[in-house]
Write an enzyme that holds these catalytic residues in place. Structure first.
Site, PDB file in Angstrom:
ATOM      1  N   LYS A   1      -3.024   7.004   1.506  1.00 12.27           N
ATOM      2  CA  LYS A   1      -2.977   7.744   2.779  1.00 12.27           C
ATOM      3  C   LYS A   1      -2.207   9.047   2.611  1.00 12.27           C
ATOM      4  O   LYS A   1      -1.040   9.143   2.956  1.00 12.27           O
ATOM      5  CB  LYS A   1      -2.338   6.864   3.855  1.00 12.27           C
ATOM      6  CG  LYS A   1      -3.272   5.804   4.412  1.00 12.27           C
ATOM      7  CD  LYS A   1      -2.565   5.002   5.490  1.00 12.27           C
ATOM      8  CE  LYS A   1      -3.527   4.103   6.237  1.00 12.27           C
ATOM      9  NZ  LYS A   1      -4.357   4.816   7.210  1.00 12.27           N
TER      10      LYS A   1
ATOM     11  N   GLU B   1     -16.538   6.539   4.620  1.00 14.72           N
ATOM     12  CA  GLU B   1     -15.626   6.114   5.673  1.00 14.72           C
ATOM     13  C   GLU B   1     -15.823   6.939   6.924  1.00 14.72           C
ATOM     14  O   GLU B   1     -16.380   8.026   6.889  1.00 14.72           O
ATOM     15  CB  GLU B   1     -14.159   6.292   5.228  1.00 14.72           C
ATOM     16  CG  GLU B   1     -13.613   5.200   4.347  1.00 14.72           C
ATOM     17  CD  GLU B   1     -12.096   5.256   4.273  1.00 14.72           C
ATOM     18  OE1 GLU B   1     -11.451   5.531   5.294  1.00 14.72           O
ATOM     19  OE2 GLU B   1     -11.553   5.018   3.187  1.00 14.72           O
TER      20      GLU B   1
ATOM     21  N   ARG C   1       0.827  -1.203   0.000  1.00 13.74           N
ATOM     22  CA  ARG C   1       0.000   0.000   0.000  1.00 13.74           C
ATOM     23  C   ARG C   1       0.865   1.259   0.000  1.00 13.74           C
ATOM     24  O   ARG C   1       0.529   2.256  -0.628  1.00 13.74           O
ATOM     25  CB  ARG C   1      -0.942  -0.010   1.203  1.00 13.74           C
ATOM     26  CG  ARG C   1      -1.989   1.089   1.152  1.00 13.74           C
ATOM     27  CD  ARG C   1      -3.053   0.891   2.207  1.00 13.74           C
ATOM     28  NE  ARG C   1      -2.518   0.945   3.559  1.00 13.74           N
ATOM     29  CZ  ARG C   1      -3.256   0.793   4.655  1.00 13.74           C
ATOM     30  NH1 ARG C   1      -4.553   0.568   4.537  1.00 13.74           N
ATOM     31  NH2 ARG C   1      -2.708   0.857   5.849  1.00 13.74           N
TER      32      ARG C   1
END
Length: 410
Positions: A257, A293, A155
């Site tokens: 992120k 989210e 990721r």
């Protein structure tokens, strides 16, 4: 051990999407030999015995920064690759005022930095970028386990590509995490008392004035013992849907992120907490109709035997815990759907829960939307509790890992 190694190699192969299986496996085996040597070196940094703990009140441990002894640092220049890093005592790092991370947010970390008068940056709690997070757990029989660290590595590579940054390879990332954990072993809580939270950062540390990728990059890892993320502990969360703010949008960087995902939600979180809520649940930016989210975690909705979670379509982070819960739920016989979830469906849900590395699996007791409070089952037999028990059992070695998800540090 042979089974564990083959599972680890299989996961690595899938993550890299290799086209030349023999050559990649040979590279991996060659790297594991070098990694074993680096772990032996990491053990030399600690003067403490294996059964010696840091001076921490483990019974009252929360989710705050308690810096462990050592951090890991590795650097490379633009258009180069990361080579070899080193462990160093946890402490300040020096950055130019024109560092890419400070001027244009070029980072793959959620580091939390504060300035001093000599341009020294200290890792305290203020978000400035994107991050990875994983945990090391101590088992009852004294083993140290990581949970799917190669997924975090993959990721970070994806996020770094989106942010025009070089990144460590999967092998380098996992080896660096292992070294950091070994050097800080005394900070891993006793069994059942928490875990060692490991935070890898990747930032543009080289100076730049114009809007362009930085000329130098720094990969570093620090660690802190933690327990419950929310102040409620294991009590059900009370979420608030704030339609004034959105977390991300199509075409942005919601799937990685980055700073654009986290710093902008701080105001919404503060406002929600001032009203007595645990956190904020965000809707899609276009229609304000679909659940996306919570500020720092994915969300799941349960109705009977069906578990639904928003699909990762570029605005939602592909959480490692999310992925693990989906697979575990299917193994337990539940039907799992990844799809758009209209906010109106919440009123018919039996359960709602959140997942994330920091939060684990957290039950949601209520969601308030447009002055209407919707309550969910939070007592008795809960799907989220069943999945949480399995996940923690795997992470702590109490349940046999048949998927090759855990990595033991020898």
């Amino acid at each position: 051990m042979a089974i564990q190694r083959s599972s680890g190699i299989r996961n690595l192969v899938q993550a890299l999407r290799i086209t030349s299986f023999p050559s990649k496996i040979a590279d991996y085996r060659g790297y594991t030999s070098k990694a074993a040597s680096s772990l032996r070196l990491a053990r030399q940094y600690s003067a403490y015995s294996d059964d010696e703990y840091a001076d921490v009140d483990w019974d009252n441990l929360g989710f705050g920064l308690t810096p462990a002894d050592y951090m890991y640092v590795m650097r490379c220049s633009k258009d180069e690759i990361f080579k070899e890093g080193r462990l160093t005592r946890y402490g300040n790092i020096e950055l130019s005022p024109s560092a890419g991370v400070l001027n244009y947010g070029q980072a793959s970390c959620t580091a939390v930095f504060a300035f001093s008068d000599r341009h020294i940056i200290n890792t305290i709690q203020v978000l400035i970028g994107v991050y990875e997070g994983t945990k090391a757990t101590r088992t009852e029989d004294g083993r140290i386990l990581l949970f799917r660290p190669e997924q975090n590595a993959n990721r970070m590579m994806h996020g770094a590509e989106r942010m025009c940054m070089p990144s460590p390879s999967i092998e380098q990332f996992v080896d660096a995490v292992k070294q950091t954990v070994v050097a800080n072993k005394r900070w891993i809580p006793p069994p059942g008392k928490g875990s060692l939270y490991v935070r890898p950062l990747l930032l543009g540390s080289g100076p730049t004035l114009g809007l362009a990728p930085a000329p130098e990059y720094t990969f570093l890892i620090y660690a802190s013992p933690v327990r419950n993320y929310f102040k409620e502990g294991t009590s059900p969360l009370n979420l608030y849907i704030d339609e004034e703010f959105v977390r991300t949008f199509r075409g942005g960087a919601g799937g990685v992120k980055t700073i654009t995902n986290y710093a902008p939600v701080l105001k919404a979180i503060a406002r929600a907490k001032n009203r007595g809520f645990s956190d904020v649940l965000y809707l899609d930016a276009v229609n304000k109709k679909y659940v996306e989210e919570v500020s720092s975690c994915n969300i799941f909705v349960v109705k009977g035997n069906l578990i639904s979670t928003p699909a990762t379509n570029g605005t939602i982070l592909e959480g490692v815990t999310r992925k693990s819960v989906i697979d575990t739920a299917r193994d337990h016989g539940y039907q799992v759907e990844e799809r758009p979830i209209p906010v109106d469906e919440l009123v018919d849900a039996d359960e709602v829960f959140c997942t994330g590395t920091a939060v684990g699996v957290a039950s949601v007791g209520s969601i308030t939307h447009q002055n209407r409070r919707i309550e969910f089952k939070s007592e008795g037999r809960l799907v989220c509790r069943e999945l949480y028990s399995t996940l923690v059992g795997l992470q702590t070695g109490r349940i046999v890992d048949r998927n090759g998800w855990t990595v033991e540090i020898h």
